[in-house]
Design a protein around this motif. Structure first.
Motif, PDB file in Angstrom:
ATOM      1  N   PRO A  17      -5.131 -11.729   3.081  1.00  0.00           N
ATOM      2  CA  PRO A  17      -5.561 -11.212   1.778  1.00  0.00           C
ATOM      3  C   PRO A  17      -6.127  -9.790   1.790  1.00  0.00           C
ATOM      4  CG  PRO A  17      -6.147 -13.501   1.958  1.00  0.00           C
ATOM      5  CD  PRO A  17      -5.644 -13.089   3.311  1.00  0.00           C
ATOM      6  N   PRO A  18      -6.840  -9.352   2.851  1.00  0.00           N
ATOM      7  CA  PRO A  18      -7.307  -7.957   2.819  1.00  0.00           C
ATOM      8  C   PRO A  18      -6.161  -6.954   2.695  1.00  0.00           C
ATOM      9  CG  PRO A  18      -8.484  -9.173   4.509  1.00  0.00           C
ATOM     10  CD  PRO A  18      -7.391 -10.083   4.015  1.00  0.00           C
ATOM     11  N   ALA A  19      -4.956  -7.347   3.100  1.00  0.00           N
ATOM     12  CA  ALA A  19      -3.808  -6.443   2.998  1.00  0.00           C
ATOM     13  C   ALA A  19      -3.541  -6.029   1.550  1.00  0.00           C
ATOM     14  CB  ALA A  19      -2.564  -7.094   3.606  1.00  0.00           C
ATOM     15  N   LEU A  20      -3.803  -6.928   0.606  1.00  0.00           N
ATOM     16  CA  LEU A  20      -3.622  -6.577  -0.811  1.00  0.00           C
ATOM     17  C   LEU A  20      -4.544  -5.431  -1.211  1.00  0.00           C
ATOM     18  CD1 LEU A  20      -3.393 -10.062  -2.553  1.00  0.00           C
ATOM     19  CD2 LEU A  20      -1.605  -8.324  -2.450  1.00  0.00           C
ATOM     20  N   PHE A  21      -5.782  -5.506  -0.758  1.00  0.00           N
ATOM     21  CA  PHE A  21      -6.763  -4.485  -1.120  1.00  0.00           C
ATOM     22  C   PHE A  21      -6.448  -3.153  -0.437  1.00  0.00           C
ATOM     23  CE2 PHE A  21      -8.788  -8.497  -2.028  1.00  0.00           C
ATOM     24  CZ  PHE A  21      -9.379  -8.259  -3.259  1.00  0.00           C
ATOM     25  N   VAL A  22      -6.054  -3.214   0.828  1.00  0.00           N
ATOM     26  CA  VAL A  22      -5.673  -1.994   1.546  1.00  0.00           C
ATOM     27  C   VAL A  22      -4.455  -1.363   0.879  1.00  0.00           C
ATOM     28  CG1 VAL A  22      -4.788  -1.107   3.742  1.00  0.00           C
ATOM     29  CG2 VAL A  22      -6.688  -2.738   3.735  1.00  0.00           C
ATOM     30  N   ALA A  23      -3.467  -2.180   0.526  1.00  0.00           N
ATOM     31  CA  ALA A  23      -2.261  -1.676  -0.134  1.00  0.00           C
ATOM     32  C   ALA A  23      -2.606  -1.058  -1.489  1.00  0.00           C
ATOM     33  CB  ALA A  23      -1.243  -2.802  -0.310  1.00  0.00           C
ATOM     34  N   GLY A  24      -3.497  -1.696  -2.237  1.00  0.00           N
ATOM     35  CA  GLY A  24      -3.899  -1.154  -3.537  1.00  0.00           C
ATOM     36  C   GLY A  24      -4.579   0.195  -3.418  1.00  0.00           C
ATOM     37  N   LEU A  25      -5.514   0.299  -2.469  1.00  0.00           N
ATOM     38  CA  LEU A  25      -6.191   1.585  -2.272  1.00  0.00           C
ATOM     39  C   LEU A  25      -5.200   2.648  -1.806  1.00  0.00           C
ATOM     40  CD1 LEU A  25      -9.611   0.634  -0.639  1.00  0.00           C
ATOM     41  CD2 LEU A  25      -9.271   1.889  -2.762  1.00  0.00           C
ATOM     42  N   GLY A  26      -4.346   2.285  -0.847  1.00  0.00           N
ATOM     43  CA  GLY A  26      -3.370   3.251  -0.338  1.00  0.00           C
ATOM     44  C   GLY A  26      -2.403   3.706  -1.409  1.00  0.00           C
ATOM     45  N   ALA A  27      -1.875   2.767  -2.173  1.00  0.00           N
ATOM     46  CA  ALA A  27      -0.940   3.125  -3.256  1.00  0.00           C
ATOM     47  C   ALA A  27      -1.646   3.956  -4.315  1.00  0.00           C
ATOM     48  CB  ALA A  27      -0.340   1.860  -3.873  1.00  0.00           C
ATOM     49  N   GLY A  28      -2.904   3.628  -4.588  1.00  0.00           N
ATOM     50  CA  GLY A  28      -3.664   4.400  -5.576  1.00  0.00           C
ATOM     51  C   GLY A  28      -3.853   5.839  -5.155  1.00  0.00           C
ATOM     52  N   VAL A  29      -4.144   6.045  -3.880  1.00  0.00           N
ATOM     53  CA  VAL A  29      -4.306   7.411  -3.372  1.00  0.00           C
ATOM     54  C   VAL A  29      -2.982   8.161  -3.455  1.00  0.00           C
ATOM     55  CG1 VAL A  29      -4.788   8.755  -1.286  1.00  0.00           C
ATOM     56  CG2 VAL A  29      -6.304   6.877  -1.935  1.00  0.00           C
ATOM     57  N   LEU A  30      -1.879   7.478  -3.166  1.00  0.00           N
ATOM     58  CA  LEU A  30      -0.559   8.124  -3.287  1.00  0.00           C
ATOM     59  C   LEU A  30      -0.269   8.490  -4.743  1.00  0.00           C
ATOM     60  CD1 LEU A  30       1.602   6.022  -0.818  1.00  0.00           C
ATOM     61  CD2 LEU A  30       0.751   8.360  -0.513  1.00  0.00           C
ATOM     62  N   ILE A  31      -0.610   7.606  -5.654  1.00  0.00           N
ATOM     63  CA  ILE A  31      -0.430   7.903  -7.084  1.00  0.00           C
ATOM     64  C   ILE A  31      -1.241   9.137  -7.463  1.00  0.00           C
ATOM     65  CG2 ILE A  31      -0.976   7.089  -9.422  1.00  0.00           C
ATOM     66  CD1 ILE A  31      -0.230   4.237  -8.407  1.00  0.00           C
ATOM     67  N   ARG A  33      -1.978  11.630  -5.671  1.00  0.00           N
ATOM     68  CA  ARG A  33      -1.340  12.844  -5.138  1.00  0.00           C
ATOM     69  C   ARG A  33      -0.173  13.280  -6.014  1.00  0.00           C
ATOM     70  NH1 ARG A  33      -1.868  14.103   0.844  1.00  0.00           N
ATOM     71  NH2 ARG A  33      -3.888  13.178   1.314  1.00  0.00           N
ATOM     72  N   VAL A  34       0.527  12.280  -6.573  1.00  0.00           N
ATOM     73  CA  VAL A  34       1.677  12.582  -7.424  1.00  0.00           C
ATOM     74  C   VAL A  34       1.222  12.991  -8.819  1.00  0.00           C
ATOM     75  CG1 VAL A  34       3.753  11.589  -8.493  1.00  0.00           C
ATOM     76  CG2 VAL A  34       3.201  11.051  -6.118  1.00  0.00           C
ATOM     77  N   ILE A  35       0.225  12.282  -9.350  1.00  0.00           N
ATOM     78  CA  ILE A  35      -0.294  12.550 -10.693  1.00  0.00           C
ATOM     79  C   ILE A  35      -1.797  12.801 -10.561  1.00  0.00           C
ATOM     80  CG2 ILE A  35      -0.517  11.680 -13.053  1.00  0.00           C
ATOM     81  CD1 ILE A  35       1.691   9.619 -12.288  1.00  0.00           C
ATOM     82  N   PRO A  36      -2.174  14.020 -10.234  1.00  0.00           N
ATOM     83  CA  PRO A  36      -3.600  14.307 -10.033  1.00  0.00           C
ATOM     84  C   PRO A  36      -4.417  14.087 -11.313  1.00  0.00           C
ATOM     85  CG  PRO A  36      -2.235  16.158  -9.315  1.00  0.00           C
ATOM     86  CD  PRO A  36      -1.345  15.193 -10.040  1.00  0.00           C
TER      87      PRO A  36
END
Length: 160
Positions: A17-31, A33-36
């Motif tokens: 389950p922690p993988a969901l939270f890590v993925a969410g934070l990581g994807a959010g940071v990528l977003i 970068r694309v849409i500051p």
């Protein structure tokens, strides 16, 4: 011809389950970068202090849940069957303290990273957690401890 009983596979959660939270934070940071987008005034340290505080509290709640499971000698990982129903310690206040702690830690990360993307992804992370983890865990506990779990659910909230 006899049929052997199926072994108890537990909740059969396919990922940590922690993988969901890590993925969410990581994807959010990528977003981000694309849409500051910035929602924190520059130079404002309150968000960082609050982020660290929430991170520490979140980790403390997660570890309190893990310690309770270890003391009762039951599975911490949701891909293994529970050997006992834990209803004391932090589990006397919420049925999912580890997920409450992970969510608190995630919000701390959102504040530290100033991540609008991660904040927007939090509802999706929580929905995935509920559908693919919590519902499976609850079904397992209802089967493994029908009377005890029903009593526990009647007295302790799922979240807070």
């Amino acid at each position: 011809m006899t049929h052997d009983a199926q072994p108890d596979l537990g909740p059969a959660v396919k990922f940590p389950p922690p993988a969901l939270f890590v993925a969410g934070l990581g994807a959010g940071v990528l977003i981000d970068r694309v849409i500051p987008a910035s929602w924190v005034p520059s130079g404002h340290r309150l968000w960082e202090v609050l982020g660290v505080a929430l991170g520490v509290v979140g980790l403390a709640v997660v570890y309190a849940g893990i310690i309770s499971f270890r003391r009762h000698r039951t599975a911490v990982y949701p891909n293994r069957p529970a050997s006992t129903l834990v209803a004391s310690g932090v589990y006397a206040h919420t049925r999912n303290p580890m997920y409450v702690g992970m969510t608190t830690f995630y919000v701390g990360g959102v504040l530290l990273l100033h991540s609008v993307g991660a904040l927007l992804l939090l509802p999706i992370v929580l929905r995935l957690l509920f559908v693919y983890v919590v519902q499976r865990e609850e079904a397992h506990l209802r089967t493994a401890f029908p009377v005890e779990y029903a009593r526990y659910c009647a007295t302790v909230r799922r979240w807070l």
